[in-house]
Design a protein around this motif. Structure first.
Motif, PDB file in Angstrom:
ATOM      1  N   ARG A   6       0.895  -1.151   0.005  1.00 53.89           N
ATOM      2  CA  ARG A   6       0.118   0.127   0.099  1.00 53.89           C
ATOM      3  C   ARG A   6       0.860   1.237   0.127  1.00 53.89           C
ATOM      4  NH1 ARG A   6      -4.845   0.931   1.523  1.00 53.89           N
ATOM      5  NH2 ARG A   6      -4.437   2.141   3.429  1.00 53.89           N
ATOM      6  N   MET A   7       0.438   2.267  -0.745  1.00 51.23           N
ATOM      7  CA  MET A   7       1.262   3.334  -0.702  1.00 51.23           C
ATOM      8  C   MET A   7       0.322   4.625  -0.459  1.00 51.23           C
ATOM      9  SD  MET A   7       2.118   5.672  -4.306  1.00 51.23           S
ATOM     10  CE  MET A   7       3.480   4.777  -5.041  1.00 51.23           C
ATOM     11  N   ALA A   8       0.768   5.537   0.203  1.00 46.30           N
ATOM     12  CA  ALA A   8       0.048   6.872   0.679  1.00 46.30           C
ATOM     13  C   ALA A   8       0.633   7.787  -0.181  1.00 46.30           C
ATOM     14  CB  ALA A   8      -0.054   7.121   2.154  1.00 46.30           C
ATOM     15  N   VAL A   9      -0.183   8.785  -0.845  1.00 49.53           N
ATOM     16  CA  VAL A   9       0.249  10.018  -1.457  1.00 49.53           C
ATOM     17  C   VAL A   9      -0.128  10.944  -0.518  1.00 49.53           C
ATOM     18  CG1 VAL A   9      -0.099  11.549  -3.606  1.00 49.53           C
ATOM     19  CG2 VAL A   9       0.129   8.966  -3.732  1.00 49.53           C
ATOM     20  N   ILE A  10       0.568  11.762  -0.059  1.00 52.54           N
ATOM     21  CA  ILE A  10       0.556  12.692   1.201  1.00 52.54           C
ATOM     22  C   ILE A  10       0.402  14.128   0.626  1.00 52.54           C
ATOM     23  CG2 ILE A  10       1.084  13.760   3.393  1.00 52.54           C
ATOM     24  CD1 ILE A  10       2.045  10.678   4.122  1.00 52.54           C
ATOM     25  N   TYR A  11      -0.601  14.914   0.794  1.00 51.36           N
ATOM     26  CA  TYR A  11      -0.613  16.187   0.331  1.00 51.36           C
ATOM     27  C   TYR A  11      -0.155  17.051   1.397  1.00 51.36           C
ATOM     28  CZ  TYR A  11      -4.279  14.956  -3.459  1.00 51.36           C
ATOM     29  OH  TYR A  11      -4.923  14.564  -4.387  1.00 51.36           O
ATOM     30  N   GLY A  12       1.045  17.713   1.100  1.00 52.80           N
ATOM     31  CA  GLY A  12       1.693  18.413   2.067  1.00 52.80           C
ATOM     32  C   GLY A  12       1.249  19.900   2.116  1.00 52.80           C
ATOM     33  N   SER A  13       0.167  20.338   1.676  1.00 52.99           N
ATOM     34  CA  SER A  13      -0.015  21.559   1.834  1.00 52.99           C
ATOM     35  C   SER A  13      -1.645  21.739   2.034  1.00 52.99           C
ATOM     36  CB  SER A  13      -0.105  22.464   0.603  1.00 52.99           C
ATOM     37  OG  SER A  13      -0.492  23.827   0.865  1.00 52.99           O
ATOM     38  N   THR A  14      -2.109  22.701   3.083  1.00 51.73           N
ATOM     39  CA  THR A  14      -3.362  22.887   3.670  1.00 51.73           C
ATOM     40  C   THR A  14      -3.932  24.180   3.312  1.00 51.73           C
ATOM     41  OG1 THR A  14      -2.655  23.567   5.936  1.00 51.73           O
ATOM     42  CG2 THR A  14      -2.987  21.077   5.631  1.00 51.73           C
ATOM     43  N   ARG A  15      -3.295  25.108   2.794  1.00 52.08           N
ATOM     44  CA  ARG A  15      -4.179  26.453   2.783  1.00 52.08           C
ATOM     45  C   ARG A  15      -5.134  26.532   1.629  1.00 52.08           C
ATOM     46  NH1 ARG A  15       0.500  30.518   0.037  1.00 52.08           N
ATOM     47  NH2 ARG A  15       0.915  29.174  -1.761  1.00 52.08           N
ATOM     48  N   SER A  16      -5.887  27.374   1.717  1.00 53.93           N
ATOM     49  CA  SER A  16      -7.220  27.338   0.855  1.00 53.93           C
ATOM     50  C   SER A  16      -6.752  27.555  -0.358  1.00 53.93           C
ATOM     51  CB  SER A  16      -8.284  28.289   1.465  1.00 53.93           C
ATOM     52  OG  SER A  16      -7.511  29.696   1.470  1.00 53.93           O
ATOM     53  N   SER A  17      -5.547  28.296  -0.846  1.00 57.39           N
ATOM     54  CA  SER A  17      -5.172  28.478  -2.099  1.00 57.39           C
ATOM     55  C   SER A  17      -4.219  27.757  -2.788  1.00 57.39           C
ATOM     56  CB  SER A  17      -4.600  30.161  -2.213  1.00 57.39           C
ATOM     57  OG  SER A  17      -3.451  30.203  -1.141  1.00 57.39           O
ATOM     58  N   ARG A  18      -3.956  26.711  -1.945  1.00 52.40           N
ATOM     59  CA  ARG A  18      -3.129  25.677  -2.416  1.00 52.40           C
ATOM     60  C   ARG A  18      -3.348  25.105  -3.839  1.00 52.40           C
ATOM     61  NH1 ARG A  18      -4.688  20.173   0.845  1.00 52.40           N
ATOM     62  NH2 ARG A  18      -6.843  19.902  -0.032  1.00 52.40           N
ATOM     63  N   PHE A  19      -2.156  24.533  -4.391  1.00 50.05           N
ATOM     64  CA  PHE A  19      -2.176  23.998  -5.737  1.00 50.05           C
ATOM     65  C   PHE A  19      -1.918  22.495  -5.551  1.00 50.05           C
ATOM     66  CE2 PHE A  19       0.875  22.765  -9.294  1.00 50.05           C
ATOM     67  CZ  PHE A  19       0.048  23.016 -10.295  1.00 50.05           C
ATOM     68  N   VAL A  20      -1.819  21.877  -4.620  1.00 48.50           N
ATOM     69  CA  VAL A  20      -1.173  20.319  -4.362  1.00 48.50           C
ATOM     70  C   VAL A  20      -2.192  19.366  -4.833  1.00 48.50           C
ATOM     71  CG1 VAL A  20      -2.427  20.173  -2.206  1.00 48.50           C
ATOM     72  CG2 VAL A  20      -0.145  18.999  -2.581  1.00 48.50           C
ATOM     73  N   GLU A  21      -3.508  19.676  -5.015  1.00 47.36           N
ATOM     74  CA  GLU A  21      -4.478  18.752  -5.479  1.00 47.36           C
ATOM     75  C   GLU A  21      -4.146  18.398  -6.999  1.00 47.36           C
ATOM     76  OE1 GLU A  21      -6.142  21.592  -3.940  1.00 47.36           O
ATOM     77  OE2 GLU A  21      -8.066  20.574  -3.074  1.00 47.36           O
ATOM     78  N   LYS A  22      -3.733  19.149  -7.732  1.00 45.56           N
ATOM     79  CA  LYS A  22      -3.305  19.069  -9.053  1.00 45.56           C
ATOM     80  C   LYS A  22      -2.298  18.017  -9.445  1.00 45.56           C
ATOM     81  CE  LYS A  22      -4.254  21.937 -12.515  1.00 45.56           C
ATOM     82  NZ  LYS A  22      -3.865  23.061 -13.441  1.00 45.56           N
ATOM     83  N   PRO A  23      -1.238  18.296  -8.942  1.00 45.39           N
ATOM     84  CA  PRO A  23      -0.136  17.167  -8.825  1.00 45.39           C
ATOM     85  C   PRO A  23      -0.261  16.080  -8.108  1.00 45.39           C
ATOM     86  CG  PRO A  23       0.818  19.261  -8.024  1.00 45.39           C
ATOM     87  CD  PRO A  23      -0.670  19.356  -8.224  1.00 45.39           C
ATOM     88  N   GLY A  24      -1.065  16.107  -6.957  1.00 41.38           N
ATOM     89  CA  GLY A  24      -1.302  14.943  -6.038  1.00 41.38           C
ATOM     90  C   GLY A  24      -2.138  14.021  -6.950  1.00 41.38           C
ATOM     91  N   ARG A  25      -3.252  14.776  -7.382  1.00 42.64           N
ATOM     92  CA  ARG A  25      -4.099  13.547  -8.291  1.00 42.64           C
ATOM     93  C   ARG A  25      -3.237  12.819  -9.130  1.00 42.64           C
ATOM     94  NH1 ARG A  25      -8.129  17.884  -7.301  1.00 42.64           N
ATOM     95  NH2 ARG A  25      -7.431  18.584  -9.549  1.00 42.64           N
ATOM     96  N   TRP A  26      -2.707  13.709  -9.882  1.00 40.56           N
ATOM     97  CA  TRP A  26      -1.887  13.127 -11.091  1.00 40.56           C
ATOM     98  C   TRP A  26      -0.830  12.082 -10.833  1.00 40.56           C
ATOM     99  CZ3 TRP A  26       3.464  13.680 -12.025  1.00 40.56           C
ATOM    100  CH2 TRP A  26       4.012  13.177 -13.013  1.00 40.56           C
TER     101      TRP A  26
END
Length: 201
Positions: A6-26
């Motif tokens: 099992r692998m966890a992909v951990i999003y390392g930013s929590t601010r409302s204007s973050r960009f992390v979801e796009k590369p994270g989903r990818w």
């Protein structure tokens, strides 16, 4: 047949204007397509962690906060980690550092890799994160993905706001190298941990 690691992909930013979801989903999709792991995303913005306030790390004594204990139990189910991180003042975000500090035992002897983004590809944050991982007895691999410069501007909302597919050709070689190496280390470390548990039983 043994279950997949099992692998966890951990999003390392929590601010409302973050960009992390796009590369994270990818990267989560790329890891699933690679086929070596069952992949789950852990979004720190959705995980209710307190600021670290234990007497010591759980290497030395059990944690008391129930949310911290729940986080530790979740991490224990994974065999490998990919951290998706920006760079804040030459380091990782406070939220990610806090999440790392809330566990210890659950990180030990598991491989980790980094997807960094920003004008320098979060290279300095990645260097800091690898140092933290070593202290937590993780296995940081050499290969990583750095979304930087022109590629970063093409996909960030303050630039072109394009899809990750527009820069895939530029980052595919580093992505393939990272996933290939991470798969090897996942198997090696999982086998070694299983052998250690068997010897201790």
């Amino acid at each position: 047949m043994d279950p997949k690691p099992r692998m966890a992909v951990i999003y390392g930013s929590t601010r409302s204007s973050r960009f992390v979801e796009k590369p994270g989903r990818w990267i989560a999709d790329r890891a699933r397509a690679f086929g070596a792991w069952d992949v789950e995303v852990l979004d720190l913005a959705e995980i209710d962690l307190p600021f670290f306030d234990e007497a010591t790390s759980n290497l030395w004594a059990p944690s008391k906060d129930p949310n911290a204990v729940a986080w530790q139990k979740k991490l224990a189910t994974f065999d490998a980690f990919v951290f998706v991180t920006p760079e804040y003042n030459r380091s990782i975000s406070g939220a990610l550092k806090n999440a790392l500090d809330q566990a210890y035992v659950e990180w030990v002897r598991k491989p980790m890799a980094i997807v960094g983004y920003g004008m320098t590809g979060a290279s300095r944050a990645a260097e800091h994160l690898r140092t933290i991982a070593i202290e937590l007895q993780m296995v940081p691999i050499r290969f990583g993905v750095h979304i930087q410069g022109e590629s970063f501007l093409k996909v960030h909302p303050m630039g072109g706001g394009g899809e990750m597919s527009e820069i895939e050709a530029a980052i595919a070689p580093s992505t393939d190298a990272m996933l290939t190496d991470l798969a090897w280390w996942t198997k090696v470390t999982a086998d070694a941990r299983a052998e250690a548990r068997a010897e201790a039983a």
